[in-house]
Design an enzyme around this catalytic site. Structure first.
Site, PDB file in Angstrom:
ATOM      1  N   TYR A 174     118.696 -27.882  62.715  1.00 50.81           N
ATOM      2  CA  TYR A 174     118.480 -26.474  63.073  1.00 50.81           C
ATOM      3  C   TYR A 174     117.970 -25.672  61.880  1.00 50.81           C
ATOM      4  CZ  TYR A 174     119.704 -21.684  64.442  1.00 50.81           C
ATOM      5  OH  TYR A 174     119.673 -20.335  64.726  1.00 50.81           O
ATOM      6  N   ASN A 221     120.462 -30.596  55.942  1.00 51.11           N
ATOM      7  CA  ASN A 221     120.624 -29.227  56.454  1.00 51.11           C
ATOM      8  C   ASN A 221     122.086 -28.984  56.816  1.00 51.11           C
ATOM      9  OD1 ASN A 221     119.351 -26.699  57.477  1.00 51.11           O
ATOM     10  ND2 ASN A 221     120.058 -27.432  59.463  1.00 51.11           N
ATOM     11  N   SER A 223     123.052 -29.736  60.076  1.00 49.07           N
ATOM     12  CA  SER A 223     123.056 -31.157  60.417  1.00 49.07           C
ATOM     13  C   SER A 223     122.322 -31.962  59.362  1.00 49.07           C
ATOM     14  CB  SER A 223     122.369 -31.387  61.777  1.00 49.07           C
ATOM     15  OG  SER A 223     122.982 -30.634  62.803  1.00 49.07           O
ATOM     16  N   SER A 243     128.116 -29.735  63.105  1.00 47.67           N
ATOM     17  CA  SER A 243     127.043 -30.467  62.447  1.00 47.67           C
ATOM     18  C   SER A 243     126.641 -31.695  63.262  1.00 47.67           C
ATOM     19  CB  SER A 243     127.497 -30.907  61.050  1.00 47.67           C
ATOM     20  OG  SER A 243     126.426 -31.433  60.315  1.00 47.67           O
ATOM     21  N   GLY A 244     125.334 -31.959  63.321  1.00 44.62           N
ATOM     22  CA  GLY A 244     124.824 -33.169  63.949  1.00 44.62           C
ATOM     23  C   GLY A 244     124.434 -34.152  62.863  1.00 44.62           C
TER      24      GLY A 244
END
Length: 361
Positions: free
Chosen positions: A139, A211, A241, A279-280
């Site tokens: 993102y 990120n 993420s 978070s991914g």
């Protein structure tokens, strides 16, 4: 062995080793994922007006000439608040059959579909008239007008067209253009390691779109420097993420590739993150070995390392992830984007003072 490529990016930005950070392991010639023979990476970077700060990264596991040949592969998710398309099929068959794109959250579907279009328009077959491309995202909406949908299919195809071997630019380029890490400007980065198993030498390379993290968590070479550097922090809770792509020329089976992907979080932990709820953190590892076996049908004959021999590869993954995350911040500069937000660069001088105080450099 030393290399100027380990110290600076092609644009002359300092990398961690260029600042004198004593990181473990021996990198390949460029200290990037492209040290794995055949791997090519390309960028489309979009910095326009005051609100567009985004882009696309394209990665060809076997380069353009080998784009019709699969790789053994495996994926792993530490925390699933993110997307990496195509991984269900990879889990089923154990093969990565397409290029990889990485971009922002709102554009992941665009780059996925553009990968199919790129394959068709370039008459690159995969022994079938369909595909399930790998497209990943993080993102960038703090700095980028993410809901303006500025990334197009043409941008994704240009990143794939421009993919090349050799030295890679790092920082605010490609899909990482608008990304931040530990509340510093970050984005795209990569690192590699040369390892020996028996009499054979192999290469492991990692590429990250970084990120994630809160400032107070940032740790460099074991030193909790983020606690000392609060200026410019702009988040009240953890978000963001990280996507990591690990490549190697070591002959691995799919379950062994997954085991490499599972070691990515250990490298991330060295930089301080806890893996926040929002978070991914999604990772993919592939092997470029056994090309002939993956081109043939019927009974396949291939080489594979014994599981008992994998520790050097695990160590290489941990080291390259840590270094790539650091380089994403170090090889960077401040950026002002949407709504006038300025995300500062990691201050090199302050970093070095704190590391010297701790006896790390």
């Amino acid at each position: 062995m030393t290399s100027k490529n380990w110290e600076n990016t092609p644009a002359g930005k300092h990398r961690a080793r260029g600042l004198g950070l004593r990181l473990p392991g021996e990198p390949g010639s460029y200290n990037t994922i492209t040290d794995v023979a055949g791997v090519e990476v390309g960028y489309t970077t979009l910095i326009e007006a005051e609100h567009i700060r985004t882009g696309v990264t394209g990665l060809l596991p076997r380069g353009r000439q080998g784009a019709d040949t699969a790789c053994m592969a495996g994926s792993y998710s530490l925390n699933g608040n993110g997307e990496m398309t195509g991984t269900i099929w990879i889990e089923e068959i154990g093969e990565l059959q397409t290029p990889i794109t990485i971009t922002n959250t709102a554009s992941c579907g665009v780059t996925r579909d553009a990968t199919l279009r790129w394959l068709v328009e370039n008459d690159i077959g995969t022994d079938q008239d369909w595909g399930l491309p790998v497209a990943a995202e993080t993102y960038d909406g703090d700095l980028n007008d993410i809901n303006g949908f500025h990334v197009t299919a043409q941008h994704a195809m240009a990143a794939l067209d421009g993919a090349a071997s050799g030295a890679l630019e790092m920082g605010s380029v490609g899909g990482g253009t608008g990304m931040t890490t530990y509340e510093y400007k970050a984005g795209s980065a990569s690192a590699s390691r040369l390892i020996e198993i028996g009499t054979a030498q192999y290469t492991v390379g990692t590429f990250v779109q970084s990120n994630f993290g809160l400032r107070a968590e940032l740790t460099v070479l074991g030193v909790p420097i983020g606690r000392e550097l609060s200026s410019g922090a702009f988040r009240s809770k953890g978000s963001g993420s990280i996507i990591a792509i690990v490549a190697t020329d070591a002959p691995l089976l799919p379950h062994q590739c997954k085991r490499l992907a599972r070691r990515v979080p250990l490298g991330l932990a060295r930089t301080g993150t806890i893996g926040h709820n929002s978070s991914g953190d999604i990772f993919l590892a592939f092997s470029t070995a056994n090309r002939q076996a993956l081109q043939s049908g019927g009974v396949r004959h291939l080489d594979a390392l014994a599981d008992s021999e994998l520790d050097p590869l695990f160590q290489a993954v941990v080291e390259t992830v840590e270094e790539a995350v650091l380089d994403a911040m170090i090889a960077n500069e401040a950026m002002t984007g949407r709504n006038g937000l300025t995300v500062h660069a990691l201050p090199h001088d302050d970093l070095l003072v704190l590391l010297k105080r701790a006896g790390k450099i």
